[in-house]
Design a protein around this motif. Structure first.
Motif, PDB file in Angstrom:
ATOM      1  N   GLY A  99      20.982 -21.497  12.733  1.00 17.59           N
ATOM      2  CA  GLY A  99      21.754 -20.901  13.815  1.00 17.59           C
ATOM      3  C   GLY A  99      22.275 -21.909  14.819  1.00 17.59           C
ATOM      4  O   GLY A  99      21.943 -23.102  14.795  1.00 17.59           O
ATOM      5  N   SER A 100      23.098 -21.407  15.729  1.00 19.22           N
ATOM      6  CA  SER A 100      23.821 -22.272  16.654  1.00 19.22           C
ATOM      7  C   SER A 100      23.067 -22.576  17.944  1.00 19.22           C
ATOM      8  O   SER A 100      23.549 -23.350  18.775  1.00 19.22           O
ATOM      9  CB  SER A 100      25.149 -21.612  17.019  1.00 19.22           C
ATOM     10  OG  SER A 100      24.913 -20.399  17.729  1.00 19.22           O
ATOM     11  N   ARG A 101      21.935 -21.936  18.142  1.00 20.43           N
ATOM     12  CA  ARG A 101      21.131 -22.133  19.348  1.00 20.43           C
ATOM     13  C   ARG A 101      21.936 -21.860  20.625  1.00 20.43           C
ATOM     14  O   ARG A 101      21.899 -22.614  21.589  1.00 20.43           O
ATOM     15  CB  ARG A 101      20.557 -23.552  19.381  1.00 20.43           C
ATOM     16  CG  ARG A 101      19.598 -23.856  18.238  1.00 20.43           C
ATOM     17  CD  ARG A 101      19.013 -25.276  18.373  1.00 20.43           C
ATOM     18  NE  ARG A 101      18.026 -25.539  17.345  1.00 20.43           N
ATOM     19  CZ  ARG A 101      18.320 -26.040  16.148  1.00 20.43           C
ATOM     20  NH1 ARG A 101      19.569 -26.321  15.842  1.00 20.43           N
ATOM     21  NH2 ARG A 101      17.365 -26.257  15.262  1.00 20.43           N
ATOM     22  N   GLY A 102      22.699 -20.782  20.587  1.00 23.77           N
ATOM     23  CA  GLY A 102      23.433 -20.354  21.775  1.00 23.77           C
ATOM     24  C   GLY A 102      24.840 -20.878  21.896  1.00 23.77           C
ATOM     25  O   GLY A 102      25.575 -20.473  22.801  1.00 23.77           O
ATOM     26  N   ASP A 103      25.272 -21.778  20.994  1.00 22.91           N
ATOM     27  CA  ASP A 103      26.617 -22.349  21.072  1.00 22.91           C
ATOM     28  C   ASP A 103      27.686 -21.437  20.471  1.00 22.91           C
ATOM     29  O   ASP A 103      28.873 -21.625  20.718  1.00 22.91           O
ATOM     30  CB  ASP A 103      26.659 -23.704  20.372  1.00 22.91           C
ATOM     31  CG  ASP A 103      25.847 -24.750  21.112  1.00 22.91           C
ATOM     32  OD1 ASP A 103      25.706 -24.618  22.340  1.00 22.91           O
ATOM     33  OD2 ASP A 103      25.354 -25.687  20.461  1.00 22.91           O
ATOM     34  N   SER A 104      27.301 -20.474  19.643  1.00 19.98           N
ATOM     35  CA  SER A 104      28.229 -19.493  19.082  1.00 19.98           C
ATOM     36  C   SER A 104      27.464 -18.196  18.868  1.00 19.98           C
ATOM     37  O   SER A 104      26.260 -18.121  19.099  1.00 19.98           O
ATOM     38  CB  SER A 104      28.823 -19.987  17.758  1.00 19.98           C
ATOM     39  OG  SER A 104      27.909 -19.813  16.698  1.00 19.98           O
ATOM     40  N   LYS A 105      28.177 -17.181  18.397  1.00 16.93           N
ATOM     41  CA  LYS A 105      27.519 -15.886  18.189  1.00 16.93           C
ATOM     42  C   LYS A 105      26.614 -15.885  16.966  1.00 16.93           C
ATOM     43  O   LYS A 105      25.847 -14.947  16.770  1.00 16.93           O
ATOM     44  CB  LYS A 105      28.559 -14.781  18.048  1.00 16.93           C
ATOM     45  CG  LYS A 105      29.380 -14.827  16.777  1.00 16.93           C
ATOM     46  CD  LYS A 105      30.332 -13.637  16.698  1.00 16.93           C
ATOM     47  CE  LYS A 105      31.131 -13.621  15.410  1.00 16.93           C
ATOM     48  NZ  LYS A 105      32.026 -12.441  15.324  1.00 16.93           N
ATOM     49  N   TYR A 106      26.697 -16.926  16.135  1.00 15.83           N
ATOM     50  CA  TYR A 106      25.940 -16.947  14.888  1.00 15.83           C
ATOM     51  C   TYR A 106      24.559 -17.556  15.073  1.00 15.83           C
ATOM     52  O   TYR A 106      24.415 -18.718  15.432  1.00 15.83           O
ATOM     53  CB  TYR A 106      26.714 -17.731  13.826  1.00 15.83           C
ATOM     54  CG  TYR A 106      28.068 -17.137  13.537  1.00 15.83           C
ATOM     55  CD1 TYR A 106      28.193 -15.900  12.920  1.00 15.83           C
ATOM     56  CD2 TYR A 106      29.233 -17.800  13.908  1.00 15.83           C
ATOM     57  CE1 TYR A 106      29.435 -15.337  12.669  1.00 15.83           C
ATOM     58  CE2 TYR A 106      30.486 -17.255  13.652  1.00 15.83           C
ATOM     59  CZ  TYR A 106      30.569 -16.014  13.040  1.00 15.83           C
ATOM     60  OH  TYR A 106      31.800 -15.462  12.792  1.00 15.83           O
TER      61      TYR A 106
END
Length: 360
Positions: free
Chosen positions: A210-217
């Protein structure tokens, strides 16, 4: 639907890159007695989606016809035990979140090494391991269930092995991105399959951190399966399916709005959504030039369902799941060309997909 992975190219996936046999229609620029070679290959194709349904979430714009023209030019070769490949694609970004423009990009650029007849490894810009088999068992050209694996990624290391009729593969991609450039985090995936003369089957797995808060994914887990059986020498039946659990952020907050055209957000409140799909497909070969394909498809995405707490608020005509069928005719005027048309019935994303391709 939201597709978190890069757009698949129109080129048919190579069943195995392990031996890097020269392409059927490639032009050999150089070949030595010790097995070294350099091949040039490519494709030019025109066509697209007729009666496209923008509400399906698969296209960049609300238009009745979505152009899907495509061209590729590549070079691949072997120098001792080292393999290399460079492939340039010129394609229209016609998928959801795409620009709609024709864009030239490096699709593949990697070096590989063959340890022996059983083990091979490559690194660079290449497809993830499961991408080689994610549509296995699907004989149609375009308009069927999408497994949604990671596809081509930069900074990827991939291993492939072959042991008689058994093939395995695994890959790791650092800091992967979606088709829109959104962060997906690191991705690991792989497959294992049996490939006999009349029956073959493969199962694939994928996970990302996952993106760890950098994107919705956020984090994701995916399992896919495909199988083919030759009923006769002219009639083939296949199945394909997937199940995915994907964490999607339910909230986002602007942290920098200095540039109105490039706002920066942080994403949070990730919740796990279920996605699943399956199809059964068949192909009948009338002659070397003519064949017919059919398929029956099912997809269900949790954010479609208005009864789900994670419904995205959009009114989908088909509700929480959709079903549709395809009927296609393929005509091959020459060994290196294809004219194809596929019609759809039911809750498909388009009415017709038509394409003309020439390979070299």
């Amino acid at each position: 639907m939201d597709i978190a992975t890069p757009k698949k190219t129109a080129i048919a996936s190579l069943l195995s890159a392990l031996f890097f046999a020269p392409a059927l229609h490639a032009a050999t620029v150089y070949q030595s007695d010790n097995g070294d070679y350099l091949d040039i290959y490519g494709e030019v194709g025109i066509g697209g989606h007729f009666g496209a349904d923008y509400a399906s979430g698969e296209f960049y714009k609300d238009k009745s016809y979505i152009d899907d023209s495509f061209a590729t030019l590549g070079a691949k070769g072997k120098n001792g035990d080292i393999h290399y490949r460079l492939e340039l694609d010129y394609e229209r970004e016609n998928w959801k979140y795409g620009t709609g423009d024709m864009v030239l990009s490096i699709d593949k650029m990697f070096l590989g090494y063959t340890f022996n007849d059983n083990h091979y490894i490559e690194a660079g810009i290449t497809d993830t391991a499961f991408d080689d088999y994610d549509k296995y068992g699907d004989f149609t050209l375009d308009t069927t269930v999408e497994t949604g694996e990671a596809g081509d990624q930069a900074a990827t290391v991939k291993y492939e092995g072959r042991f008689s009729d058994i093939k395995i593969g695994a890959s790791y991609s650092y800091d992967a991105e979606s088709s829109s450039g959104s962060s997906l985090g690191d991705i690991m995936n792989g497959y294992a399959g049996y490939f006999g003369k009349r029956f073959s089957a493969v199962i694939g797995l994928e996970t990302r951190n996952g993106s760890r808060g950098d994107s919705k994914y956020g984090e994701q887990y995916l399992v896919g399966f495909g199988a083919r059986v030759a009923i006769t020498q002219d009639f083939f039946v296949g199945v394909n399916g997937f199940y995915e659990q994907e964490d999607i952020a339910q909230q986002k907050n602007a942290v920098n709005v200095t540039d109105p055209n490039n706002k920066i957000y942080t994403y949070n409140d990730y919740q796990t959504l279920d996605h699943k799909g399956a199809l059964i497909s068949a192909k009948y070969v009338f002659s070397p030039k003519w064949e017919i394909t059919v398929s029956s498809n099912y997809e269900a995405y949790e954010h479609w369902d208005e009864n789900s707490q994670y419904w995205d608020g959009k009114d989908y005509d088909w509700g929480g799941s959709r079903t549709w069928g395809t009927l296609g005719v393929n005509f091959k005027p020459t060994r290196s060309s294809l004219l194809a048309i596929e019609g759809n019935v039911g809750e498909a994303a388009q009415d017709v997909y038509a394409y003309a391709r020439v390979y070299f």
